[in-house]
Design a protein around this motif. Sequence first.
Motif, PDB file in Angstrom:
ATOM      1  N   ARG A  12      21.889  38.662  50.828  1.00  9.31           N
ATOM      2  CA  ARG A  12      21.130  37.492  50.362  1.00  9.31           C
ATOM      3  C   ARG A  12      21.749  36.901  49.101  1.00  9.31           C
ATOM      4  O   ARG A  12      21.867  35.679  48.963  1.00  9.31           O
ATOM      5  N   LEU A  13      22.161  37.763  48.186  1.00  8.68           N
ATOM      6  CA  LEU A  13      22.807  37.280  46.967  1.00  8.68           C
ATOM      7  C   LEU A  13      24.166  36.658  47.276  1.00  8.68           C
ATOM      8  O   LEU A  13      24.550  35.646  46.684  1.00  8.68           O
ATOM      9  N   ARG A  14      24.887  37.232  48.222  1.00  7.31           N
ATOM     10  CA  ARG A  14      26.198  36.693  48.608  1.00  7.31           C
ATOM     11  C   ARG A  14      26.037  35.273  49.152  1.00  7.31           C
ATOM     12  O   ARG A  14      26.830  34.376  48.832  1.00  7.31           O
ATOM     13  N   ASP A  15      25.024  35.066  49.969  1.00  6.68           N
ATOM     14  CA  ASP A  15      24.760  33.723  50.492  1.00  6.68           C
ATOM     15  C   ASP A  15      24.355  32.769  49.367  1.00  6.68           C
ATOM     16  O   ASP A  15      24.762  31.606  49.341  1.00  6.68           O
ATOM     17  N   ARG A  46      20.843  46.031  40.627  1.00  2.86           N
ATOM     18  CA  ARG A  46      22.131  46.341  40.013  1.00  2.86           C
ATOM     19  C   ARG A  46      23.116  46.907  41.010  1.00  2.86           C
ATOM     20  O   ARG A  46      24.332  46.701  40.890  1.00  2.86           O
ATOM     21  N   GLN A  47      22.610  47.646  42.016  1.00  2.00           N
ATOM     22  CA  GLN A  47      23.494  48.108  43.084  1.00  2.00           C
ATOM     23  C   GLN A  47      24.126  46.916  43.797  1.00  2.00           C
ATOM     24  O   GLN A  47      25.323  46.902  44.081  1.00  2.00           O
ATOM     25  N   ALA A  48      23.300  45.933  44.113  1.00  2.00           N
ATOM     26  CA  ALA A  48      23.794  44.752  44.818  1.00  2.00           C
ATOM     27  C   ALA A  48      24.757  43.955  43.946  1.00  2.00           C
ATOM     28  O   ALA A  48      25.807  43.492  44.418  1.00  2.00           O
ATOM     29  N   LEU A  52      28.840  43.044  44.582  1.00  2.00           N
ATOM     30  CA  LEU A  52      29.428  41.703  44.536  1.00  2.00           C
ATOM     31  C   LEU A  52      30.491  41.601  43.450  1.00  2.00           C
ATOM     32  O   LEU A  52      31.478  40.875  43.609  1.00  2.00           O
ATOM     33  N   GLU A  53      30.306  42.326  42.353  1.00  2.00           N
ATOM     34  CA  GLU A  53      31.335  42.354  41.310  1.00  2.00           C
ATOM     35  C   GLU A  53      32.607  43.008  41.847  1.00  2.00           C
ATOM     36  O   GLU A  53      33.719  42.531  41.589  1.00  2.00           O
ATOM     37  N   GLY A  54      32.445  44.100  42.598  1.00  2.00           N
ATOM     38  CA  GLY A  54      33.597  44.762  43.184  1.00  2.00           C
ATOM     39  C   GLY A  54      34.344  43.881  44.168  1.00  2.00           C
ATOM     40  O   GLY A  54      35.565  43.994  44.315  1.00  2.00           O
ATOM     41  N   GLU A  55      33.616  42.990  44.834  1.00  2.00           N
ATOM     42  CA  GLU A  55      34.243  42.049  45.767  1.00  2.00           C
ATOM     43  C   GLU A  55      34.905  40.882  45.040  1.00  2.00           C
ATOM     44  O   GLU A  55      35.587  40.065  45.671  1.00  2.00           O
ATOM     45  N   GLY A  56      34.685  40.784  43.719  1.00  2.00           N
ATOM     46  CA  GLY A  56      35.259  39.685  42.956  1.00  2.00           C
ATOM     47  C   GLY A  56      34.471  38.399  43.025  1.00  2.00           C
ATOM     48  O   GLY A  56      34.924  37.362  42.547  1.00  2.00           O
ATOM     49  N   ARG A  57      33.246  38.447  43.572  1.00  2.00           N
ATOM     50  CA  ARG A  57      32.454  37.225  43.734  1.00  2.00           C
ATOM     51  C   ARG A  57      31.703  36.839  42.459  1.00  2.00           C
ATOM     52  O   ARG A  57      31.412  35.659  42.242  1.00  2.00           O
ATOM     53  N   ILE A  58      31.363  37.816  41.644  1.00  2.00           N
ATOM     54  CA  ILE A  58      30.693  37.558  40.379  1.00  2.00           C
ATOM     55  C   ILE A  58      31.361  38.409  39.306  1.00  2.00           C
ATOM     56  O   ILE A  58      32.079  39.361  39.613  1.00  2.00           O
ATOM     57  N   TRP A  66      25.575  37.496  33.952  1.00  2.00           N
ATOM     58  CA  TRP A  66      26.384  37.440  35.167  1.00  2.00           C
ATOM     59  C   TRP A  66      26.753  35.999  35.494  1.00  2.00           C
ATOM     60  O   TRP A  66      25.954  35.089  35.326  1.00  2.00           O
ATOM     61  N   PHE A  67      27.983  35.808  36.029  1.00  2.00           N
ATOM     62  CA  PHE A  67      28.476  34.491  36.385  1.00  2.00           C
ATOM     63  C   PHE A  67      29.144  34.540  37.748  1.00  2.00           C
ATOM     64  O   PHE A  67      29.721  35.559  38.137  1.00  2.00           O
ATOM     65  N   VAL A  68      29.077  33.419  38.465  1.00  2.00           N
ATOM     66  CA  VAL A  68      29.834  33.281  39.708  1.00  2.00           C
ATOM     67  C   VAL A  68      31.311  33.172  39.341  1.00  2.00           C
ATOM     68  O   VAL A  68      31.688  32.393  38.460  1.00  2.00           O
TER      69      VAL A  68
END
Length: 236
Positions: A12-15, A46-48, A52-58, A66-68
Amino acid sequence: MSDAYYLHLTDRLRDLIQDPEAFEDDRLPSERVLAERFHTTRVTLRQALAQLEGEGRIHRSNRRGWFVSPPRLDYDPTRDAGFNDYVKAQGRRPRTEVLLTDTRPHPPAAEALGLPLDRSFHHIRRRRFVDDRAVLCESLWVVPERAPQLLEGDFTGSLWGQLRERWGLTLAHRSLRLYSEAIHAREAEALGVAAGTAGLSVRRTIFDEQRRPVEYDEEHWLHNALCIAVELENSV
């Protein structure tokens, strides 16, 4: 909550972050606001966010939230193009801050260049920005005999350009080592992130056309700031 919900929340956050108008100045709401919005605990949130941080998205900025993440910068470490040139070529805004200049020994540079370990180098430490985001902290170690009075120059531009123009050096032979790293406290502070943040280390040794040692570079990049892009052609 279950792992299934954490994965659902991550989706949901990724979308959500793919919507360019979802956040002002690409800044996510606070963790408290996000937890209330998605009816979850801060632990699960924080898990989510970490996923997303590990994926480089944020990305997280110390004391700011936190930032995009902006698009990654295409980076070819084998090219002679300076930082300012290749950042501008991709429609981005470069900026450089000089953090320190001095002359002193640096055994890793001496070992990489095949010099005595007590050899002194001209040292330039810089922080470099893309679109006002600090993405790179670097230390440049130059053999003083190759570039006398080097530290009297301006280092917000290309050091390689100065070595060519002021001392007629041709940077003919280079070797590169790239590996993932957990950014150490000193570089993390300069980049405004927490120590241990994922990063990419680039080590570069440079010799001139006579195989004389010229320079040793240590670059510490944020892992989600760049994409290594190298073009190769096969000779027939």
